[in-house]
Design a protein around this motif. Structure first.
Motif, short mmCIF file in Angstrom:
data_model
loop_
_atom_site.label_atom_id
_atom_site.label_comp_id
_atom_site.label_asym_id
_atom_site.label_seq_id
_atom_site.Cartn_x
_atom_site.Cartn_y
_atom_site.Cartn_z
N VAL A 224 -11.15 -2.03 -57.54
CA VAL A 224 -10.63 -2.72 -56.35
C VAL A 224 -11.77 -2.88 -55.34
O VAL A 224 -12.39 -1.90 -54.93
CB VAL A 224 -9.46 -1.95 -55.72
N GLU A 225 -12.02 -4.12 -54.94
CA GLU A 225 -13.02 -4.42 -53.90
C GLU A 225 -12.37 -4.24 -52.53
O GLU A 225 -11.41 -4.93 -52.19
CB GLU A 225 -13.51 -5.86 -54.08
N ALA A 252 -0.27 -12.37 -53.01
CA ALA A 252 -0.77 -11.13 -52.42
C ALA A 252 0.38 -10.34 -51.80
O ALA A 252 1.41 -10.89 -51.40
CB ALA A 252 -1.83 -11.42 -51.36
N PHE A 253 0.17 -9.01 -51.75
CA PHE A 253 1.02 -8.12 -50.95
C PHE A 253 0.47 -8.08 -49.53
O PHE A 253 -0.75 -8.03 -49.34
CB PHE A 253 1.00 -6.69 -51.51
N VAL A 254 1.35 -8.04 -48.54
CA VAL A 254 0.96 -7.86 -47.14
C VAL A 254 1.78 -6.70 -46.60
O VAL A 254 3.00 -6.80 -46.43
CB VAL A 254 1.20 -9.13 -46.30
N ARG A 336 -1.02 1.75 -51.53
CA ARG A 336 -0.96 0.32 -51.20
C ARG A 336 -1.97 -0.48 -52.01
O ARG A 336 -1.62 -1.48 -52.65
CB ARG A 336 -1.20 0.12 -49.71
N ILE A 337 -3.22 -0.07 -51.95
CA ILE A 337 -4.25 -0.86 -52.64
C ILE A 337 -4.14 -0.70 -54.15
O ILE A 337 -4.75 -1.47 -54.90
CB ILE A 337 -5.66 -0.50 -52.16
N GLY A 347 -9.47 -6.38 -58.38
CA GLY A 347 -8.57 -6.73 -57.29
C GLY A 347 -9.30 -6.67 -55.96
O GLY A 347 -10.44 -6.21 -55.86
N LEU A 348 -8.63 -7.16 -54.91
CA LEU A 348 -9.18 -7.21 -53.56
C LEU A 348 -8.22 -6.52 -52.62
O LEU A 348 -7.02 -6.78 -52.64
CB LEU A 348 -9.40 -8.67 -53.13
N ALA A 349 -8.75 -5.62 -51.79
CA ALA A 349 -7.96 -4.94 -50.77
C ALA A 349 -8.62 -5.17 -49.42
O ALA A 349 -9.77 -4.79 -49.20
CB ALA A 349 -7.87 -3.45 -51.07
N VAL A 350 -7.89 -5.83 -48.50
CA VAL A 350 -8.41 -6.16 -47.17
C VAL A 350 -7.54 -5.45 -46.14
O VAL A 350 -6.31 -5.54 -46.18
CB VAL A 350 -8.39 -7.68 -46.93
N SER A 351 -8.19 -4.75 -45.22
CA SER A 351 -7.48 -4.02 -44.16
C SER A 351 -7.95 -4.52 -42.81
O SER A 351 -9.16 -4.71 -42.61
CB SER A 351 -7.73 -2.51 -44.28
N PHE A 352 -7.00 -4.74 -41.90
CA PHE A 352 -7.30 -5.17 -40.54
C PHE A 352 -7.25 -3.97 -39.61
O PHE A 352 -6.22 -3.30 -39.51
CB PHE A 352 -6.30 -6.24 -40.08
N VAL A 353 -8.35 -3.71 -38.93
CA VAL A 353 -8.48 -2.53 -38.07
C VAL A 353 -8.60 -3.00 -36.63
O VAL A 353 -9.52 -3.76 -36.28
CB VAL A 353 -9.71 -1.69 -38.46
#
Length: 490
Positions: A224-225, A252-254, A336-337, A347-353
């Motif tokens: 997972v990236e 995608a999952f959100v 989650r990821i 896969g791709l995992a993006v988190s907003f901080v």
């Protein structure tokens, strides 16, 4: 170490079902756990989510229960012999589907019971007799109290996502359920994460367990990236759309932290043209299952959900996961990821901080044991640029200094003319009636302020024969009239 399913010496019926599902090589957790379970040992297994824990406990249990297989229609010949407990309804439904696929060529029966649904169809299935019962703790207790199922012949107990069940308060329910089971049984615990507290609690359920950890505890999948972007709360929705557009992500999952935020974000994305569904605890079970099925079939592109969907859901080929909110519990980040990059895929995992997530990021770094770098993202803000105005023709026009001045003058004139037109449209007021002098006259008391009360004023003149030294009895106002004296009987 065994690596191929053909080396396990499974029954032809189970091998056929496994081959039809496309399984050839076992994952690390399967390779280590299946031989141990086939020996009848208790297992405490920890593995990354998406590594095939369901098959790791289902296949050996089915193999060991084949000695009880029979084609009888009598419910008494099909008692519950394996009990699988899970924390969420979606995960229970998913595991039950996998059990049915693995046992489709055998005479072993299975069913699932969970809350949010009518108990009558579940009761009918239980009355027919099942060997494998998949359940959530709360609904299983309902059926036990209603005497719909008997668990005195259970030989195998599986606690899947055991840490989650204990974390969310299922420990009292688990203790009650285990009290109905025979003491001689095989107990299996599988989870993606195990805290020291959970291990101590789990040791009370297991007898001489074999601990299997195929990866470092609380580690994320290497396929997972992961990216963590510093984004303000007001810009998160725009950044999400920008990443979807730039990377060409189709599904995608959100994840969000609250049920209310989940519903609001889903409605907002739906209004902006994105095919979206919401999945959270306030949805009915039928709505949750329909949203999940629509996402699996590709009818829905974005599944906005809370952590109810973070554990164990196996949906293949989901390319990305977005953490719209950083989870309050750091371990939920791992789960989650884990919805992407399953079974060795990337896969791709993006988190907003945002600025208020400093403590949560600190907890996440402590859990993962490494420093997390926050990346900057060039966000194309979707706002009205300065110096532009709408000319009323559904198009934005660029304005220079003279245009802005003319626009200000035009707006001033229009506002003045609109005020004058509104003043002209007001109806004329009716003439005011002449004032009554009686109401303008100040108040004048009709009796002097030093005059005695009316009840002290005698209604009859005082008798002249009375002595001036005798004072008359003072009269006071009576609140109640005195009752008349009763007549005396002669």
């Amino acid at each position: 170490m065994t690596q191929s399913f053909s080396e396990l010496s499974l029954s032809p019926a189970i091998e056929k079902a496994v081959a039809e599902m496309g399984y050839a090589t076992m994952t690390p957790i399967q390779a280590q756990a299946i031989p141990v379970v086939l020996q009848g040992r208790d297992v405490m297994g920890a593995a990354q989510t998406g590594t095939g824990k369901t098959a790791a406990f289902t296949l050996p249990l089915l193999q060991r229960m084949l000695k009880h297989e029979n084609a009888s229609t009598s419910p008494a010949r099909h008692p519950v012999r394996a009990l699988v407990l899970l924390p969420t309804r979606e995960l229970a439904d998913q595991v039950a589907e996998q059990v049915k696929l693995y046992s489709k060529y055998t005479n072993l029966r299975s069913t699932v019971v969970f809350g949010g649904m009518d108990m009558k169809p579940q009761t009918a299935e239980l009355k027919k007799g099942v060997e494998v019962l998949v359940a959530t703790p709360g609904r299983l207790l309902d059926h036990i109290e209603a005497k719909n199922c008997v668990l005195n012949q259970v030989e195998y107990v599986v606690l899947d996502e055991a840490d989650r069940m204990l974390d969310i308060g299922f420990l009292p329910d688990l203790q009650r359920i285990l009290s109905y089971l025979p003491k001689q049984r095989t107990t299996l615990l599988f989870s993606a994460t195990f805290s020291p507290e959970i291990k101590r609690l789990a040791n009370s359920y297991l007898q001489d367990p074999v601990t299997i950890e195929v990866a470092r505890s609380n580690a994320t999948a290497s396929t997972v990236e992961q990216h963590l972007y510093r984004v303000e709360d007001d810009d998160k929705r725009g950044v999400l759309k920008q990443i979807l557009r730039e990377r060409g992500i189709k599904q995608a999952f959100v994840f969000v932290n609250s049920k209310l935020g989940c519903a609001r974000l889903a409605r907002s994305l739906e209004r902006e043209g994105l095919n979206t569904a919401a999945l959270h605890g306030d949805k009915s079970q039928d709505e949750r299952l329909k949203a999940l099925e629509a996402f699996k079939t590709g009818a829905v592109d974005l599944l906005v959900c809370t952590d109810v969907a973070a554990r164990g859901l196996d949906i293949k080929d989901v390319p990305a996961v977005f953490n719209f909110d950083i989870p309050f519990n750091a371990e939920d980040y791992v789960h989650r990821i884990g919805r992407t990059g399953r079974a060795g895929a990337s896969g791709l995992a993006v988190s907003f901080v945002s600025g208020r997530d400093t403590r949560l990021i600190g907890d996440l770094e402590k859990l993962l044991g490494k420093k997390l770098e926050l990346e900057a993202l060039e966000f194309e803000a979707d706002r009205r640029p300065a110096g532009r105005f709408n000319d009323g023709q559904r198009a934005w026009q660029q304005a220079d200094g003279q245009d802005l001045e003319r626009r200000a003058i035009r707006e001033s004139r229009e506002s003045r003319s609109s005020r004058e037109s509104r003043a002209d449209q007001r109806p004329a007021r009716a003439p005011r009636a002449p004032a009554d002098p009686l109401f303008d006259k100040p108040y004048e008391p009709s009796v002097a302020s030093d005059a005695p009360p009316s009840w002290e004023v005698s209604q009859r003149p005082a008798s002249r024969s009375a002595s001036p030294n005798i004072k008359t009895r003072r009269k006071v106002p009576a609140l109640f009239k005195s009752a008349p004296a009763p007549a005396q009987e002669s």
